[in-house]
Design a protein around this motif. Sequence first.
Motif, PDB file in Angstrom:
ATOM      1  N   PHE A   1       0.799  -1.214   0.000  1.00 13.05           N
ATOM      2  CA  PHE A   1       0.000   0.000   0.000  1.00 13.05           C
ATOM      3  C   PHE A   1       0.833   1.266   0.000  1.00 13.05           C
ATOM      4  O   PHE A   1       0.312   2.338   0.214  1.00 13.05           O
ATOM      5  N   GLY A   2       2.111   1.187  -0.191  1.00 15.66           N
ATOM      6  CA  GLY A   2       2.924   2.383  -0.241  1.00 15.66           C
ATOM      7  C   GLY A   2       4.241   2.205   0.506  1.00 15.66           C
ATOM      8  O   GLY A   2       4.545   1.149   1.035  1.00 15.66           O
ATOM      9  N   VAL A   3       5.021   3.292   0.536  1.00 16.37           N
ATOM     10  CA  VAL A   3       6.332   3.240   1.171  1.00 16.37           C
ATOM     11  C   VAL A   3       6.220   3.475   2.670  1.00 16.37           C
ATOM     12  O   VAL A   3       6.898   2.841   3.466  1.00 16.37           O
ATOM     13  N   GLN A   4       5.357   4.389   3.090  1.00 15.68           N
ATOM     14  CA  GLN A   4       5.237   4.712   4.508  1.00 15.68           C
ATOM     15  C   GLN A   4       4.179   3.857   5.175  1.00 15.68           C
ATOM     16  O   GLN A   4       3.258   3.364   4.546  1.00 15.68           O
ATOM     17  N   GLY A   5       4.311   3.753   6.492  1.00 17.05           N
ATOM     18  CA  GLY A   5       3.332   3.005   7.260  1.00 17.05           C
ATOM     19  C   GLY A   5       2.036   3.758   7.467  1.00 17.05           C
ATOM     20  O   GLY A   5       1.019   3.176   7.836  1.00 17.05           O
ATOM     21  N   HIS A   6       2.048   5.083   7.265  1.00 19.15           N
ATOM     22  CA  HIS A   6       0.840   5.877   7.468  1.00 19.15           C
ATOM     23  C   HIS A   6      -0.249   5.481   6.478  1.00 19.15           C
ATOM     24  O   HIS A   6      -1.441   5.504   6.815  1.00 19.15           O
ATOM     25  N   ALA A   7       0.140   5.115   5.279  1.00 23.93           N
ATOM     26  CA  ALA A   7      -0.850   4.710   4.279  1.00 23.93           C
ATOM     27  C   ALA A   7      -1.552   3.429   4.705  1.00 23.93           C
ATOM     28  O   ALA A   7      -2.747   3.261   4.464  1.00 23.93           O
ATOM     29  N   VAL A   8      -0.820   2.535   5.360  1.00 23.44           N
ATOM     30  CA  VAL A   8      -1.413   1.277   5.811  1.00 23.44           C
ATOM     31  C   VAL A   8      -2.407   1.546   6.933  1.00 23.44           C
ATOM     32  O   VAL A   8      -3.500   0.970   6.967  1.00 23.44           O
ATOM     33  N   ILE A   9      -2.046   2.441   7.868  1.00 25.22           N
ATOM     34  CA  ILE A   9      -2.942   2.758   8.974  1.00 25.22           C
ATOM     35  C   ILE A   9      -4.211   3.425   8.440  1.00 25.22           C
ATOM     36  O   ILE A   9      -5.327   3.115   8.880  1.00 25.22           O
ATOM     37  N   LEU A  10      -4.062   4.341   7.488  1.00 22.11           N
ATOM     38  CA  LEU A  10      -5.223   4.992   6.894  1.00 22.11           C
ATOM     39  C   LEU A  10      -6.113   3.980   6.184  1.00 22.11           C
ATOM     40  O   LEU A  10      -7.344   4.021   6.306  1.00 22.11           O
ATOM     41  N   LEU A  11      -5.498   3.059   5.449  1.00 24.11           N
ATOM     42  CA  LEU A  11      -6.268   2.041   4.744  1.00 24.11           C
ATOM     43  C   LEU A  11      -7.036   1.162   5.723  1.00 24.11           C
ATOM     44  O   LEU A  11      -8.210   0.860   5.519  1.00 24.11           O
ATOM     45  N   LYS A  12      -6.387   0.768   6.825  1.00 18.53           N
ATOM     46  CA  LYS A  12      -7.061  -0.071   7.810  1.00 18.53           C
ATOM     47  C   LYS A  12      -8.223   0.678   8.458  1.00 18.53           C
ATOM     48  O   LYS A  12      -9.279   0.095   8.715  1.00 18.53           O
ATOM     49  N   ALA A  13      -8.056   1.954   8.723  1.00 19.27           N
ATOM     50  CA  ALA A  13      -9.137   2.740   9.319  1.00 19.27           C
ATOM     51  C   ALA A  13     -10.311   2.862   8.351  1.00 19.27           C
ATOM     52  O   ALA A  13     -11.472   2.736   8.756  1.00 19.27           O
ATOM     53  N   GLN A  14     -10.028   3.093   7.081  1.00 10.03           N
ATOM     54  CA  GLN A  14     -11.101   3.218   6.097  1.00 10.03           C
ATOM     55  C   GLN A  14     -11.826   1.893   5.892  1.00 10.03           C
ATOM     56  O   GLN A  14     -13.057   1.850   5.801  1.00 10.03           O
ATOM     57  N   LEU A  15     -11.084   0.795   5.822  1.00 16.32           N
ATOM     58  CA  LEU A  15     -11.713  -0.510   5.655  1.00 16.32           C
ATOM     59  C   LEU A  15     -12.536  -0.881   6.881  1.00 16.32           C
ATOM     60  O   LEU A  15     -13.623  -1.456   6.760  1.00 16.32           O
ATOM     61  N   GLY A  16     -12.025  -0.557   8.069  1.00 22.44           N
ATOM     62  CA  GLY A  16     -12.783  -0.837   9.281  1.00 22.44           C
ATOM     63  C   GLY A  16     -14.076  -0.050   9.335  1.00 22.44           C
ATOM     64  O   GLY A  16     -15.126  -0.570   9.740  1.00 22.44           O
ATOM     65  N   SER A  17     -14.033   1.219   8.942  1.00 28.17           N
ATOM     66  CA  SER A  17     -15.248   2.036   8.919  1.00 28.17           C
ATOM     67  C   SER A  17     -16.251   1.508   7.895  1.00 28.17           C
ATOM     68  O   SER A  17     -17.459   1.457   8.165  1.00 28.17           O
ATOM     69  N   ALA A  18     -15.761   1.101   6.742  1.00 23.69           N
ATOM     70  CA  ALA A  18     -16.650   0.549   5.718  1.00 23.69           C
ATOM     71  C   ALA A  18     -17.290  -0.751   6.202  1.00 23.69           C
ATOM     72  O   ALA A  18     -18.484  -0.977   5.998  1.00 23.69           O
ATOM     73  N   LEU A  19     -16.518  -1.617   6.863  1.00 28.21           N
ATOM     74  CA  LEU A  19     -17.069  -2.871   7.362  1.00 28.21           C
ATOM     75  C   LEU A  19     -18.076  -2.641   8.478  1.00 28.21           C
ATOM     76  O   LEU A  19     -19.078  -3.350   8.574  1.00 28.21           O
ATOM     77  N   LEU A  20     -17.832  -1.649   9.327  1.00 30.32           N
ATOM     78  CA  LEU A  20     -18.797  -1.322  10.370  1.00 30.32           C
ATOM     79  C   LEU A  20     -20.108  -0.842   9.741  1.00 30.32           C
ATOM     80  O   LEU A  20     -21.193  -1.241  10.172  1.00 30.32           O
ATOM     81  N   GLY A  21     -20.021  -0.001   8.727  1.00 34.52           N
ATOM     82  CA  GLY A  21     -21.216   0.461   8.038  1.00 34.52           C
ATOM     83  C   GLY A  21     -21.976  -0.681   7.384  1.00 34.52           C
ATOM     84  O   GLY A  21     -23.209  -0.754   7.467  1.00 34.52           O
ATOM     85  N   LEU A  22     -21.249  -1.601   6.746  1.00 31.50           N
ATOM     86  CA  LEU A  22     -21.911  -2.747   6.119  1.00 31.50           C
ATOM     87  C   LEU A  22     -22.551  -3.658   7.154  1.00 31.50           C
ATOM     88  O   LEU A  22     -23.628  -4.214   6.923  1.00 31.50           O
ATOM     89  N   ALA A  23     -21.914  -3.817   8.317  1.00 31.06           N
ATOM     90  CA  ALA A  23     -22.499  -4.639   9.381  1.00 31.06           C
ATOM     91  C   ALA A  23     -23.784  -4.010   9.905  1.00 31.06           C
ATOM     92  O   ALA A  23     -24.764  -4.710  10.182  1.00 31.06           O
ATOM     93  N   LEU A  24     -23.801  -2.684  10.037  1.00 29.39           N
ATOM     94  CA  LEU A  24     -25.021  -2.010  10.488  1.00 29.39           C
ATOM     95  C   LEU A  24     -26.145  -2.142   9.470  1.00 29.39           C
ATOM     96  O   LEU A  24     -27.306  -2.358   9.830  1.00 29.39           O
ATOM     97  N   ILE A  25     -25.810  -2.031   8.205  1.00 28.88           N
ATOM     98  CA  ILE A  25     -26.814  -2.205   7.152  1.00 28.88           C
ATOM     99  C   ILE A  25     -27.356  -3.633   7.181  1.00 28.88           C
ATOM    100  O   ILE A  25     -28.565  -3.858   7.069  1.00 28.88           O
ATOM    101  N   GLN A  26     -26.476  -4.607   7.372  1.00 23.19           N
ATOM    102  CA  GLN A  26     -26.917  -6.001   7.431  1.00 23.19           C
ATOM    103  C   GLN A  26     -27.822  -6.235   8.640  1.00 23.19           C
ATOM    104  O   GLN A  26     -28.828  -6.946   8.556  1.00 23.19           O
ATOM    105  N   LEU A  27     -27.495  -5.618   9.773  1.00 23.84           N
ATOM    106  CA  LEU A  27     -28.332  -5.745  10.964  1.00 23.84           C
ATOM    107  C   LEU A  27     -29.710  -5.128  10.729  1.00 23.84           C
ATOM    108  O   LEU A  27     -30.737  -5.737  11.068  1.00 23.84           O
ATOM    109  N   LEU A  28     -29.748  -3.935  10.132  1.00 24.28           N
ATOM    110  CA  LEU A  28     -31.033  -3.302   9.852  1.00 24.28           C
ATOM    111  C   LEU A  28     -31.871  -4.117   8.867  1.00 24.28           C
ATOM    112  O   LEU A  28     -33.088  -4.250   9.031  1.00 24.28           O
ATOM    113  N   LEU A  29     -31.230  -4.670   7.854  1.00 22.73           N
ATOM    114  CA  LEU A  29     -31.967  -5.490   6.889  1.00 22.73           C
ATOM    115  C   LEU A  29     -32.495  -6.775   7.527  1.00 22.73           C
ATOM    116  O   LEU A  29     -33.593  -7.228   7.210  1.00 22.73           O
TER     117      LEU A  29
END
Length: 90
Positions: free
Chosen positions: A45-73
Amino acid sequence: MPRLAPRTESRQLLGVLWLLLPLAVTGGLIWYGLVHTPEHRRSLFGVQGHAVILLKAQLGSALLGLALIQLLLALWMYGRLPDGRACVKM
């Protein structure tokens, strides 16, 4: 009355193609490995570790949103959501 079953020649050809598919994928992966040399200083994901941390935060937020949508459905599907009409008194 015509038969609906496929001809045996086409079934044999399809069987041969399914047998050749793993060989083609393996050959493509071997060719890709021979042509491309790895660069060990770069991560996926890049040369620096900051890109990896940002990617993990974005993926975690997306998965939390998808889990909430699945719960509501699931609540909607089983009829467990509160109905807004029940609160109105006549």
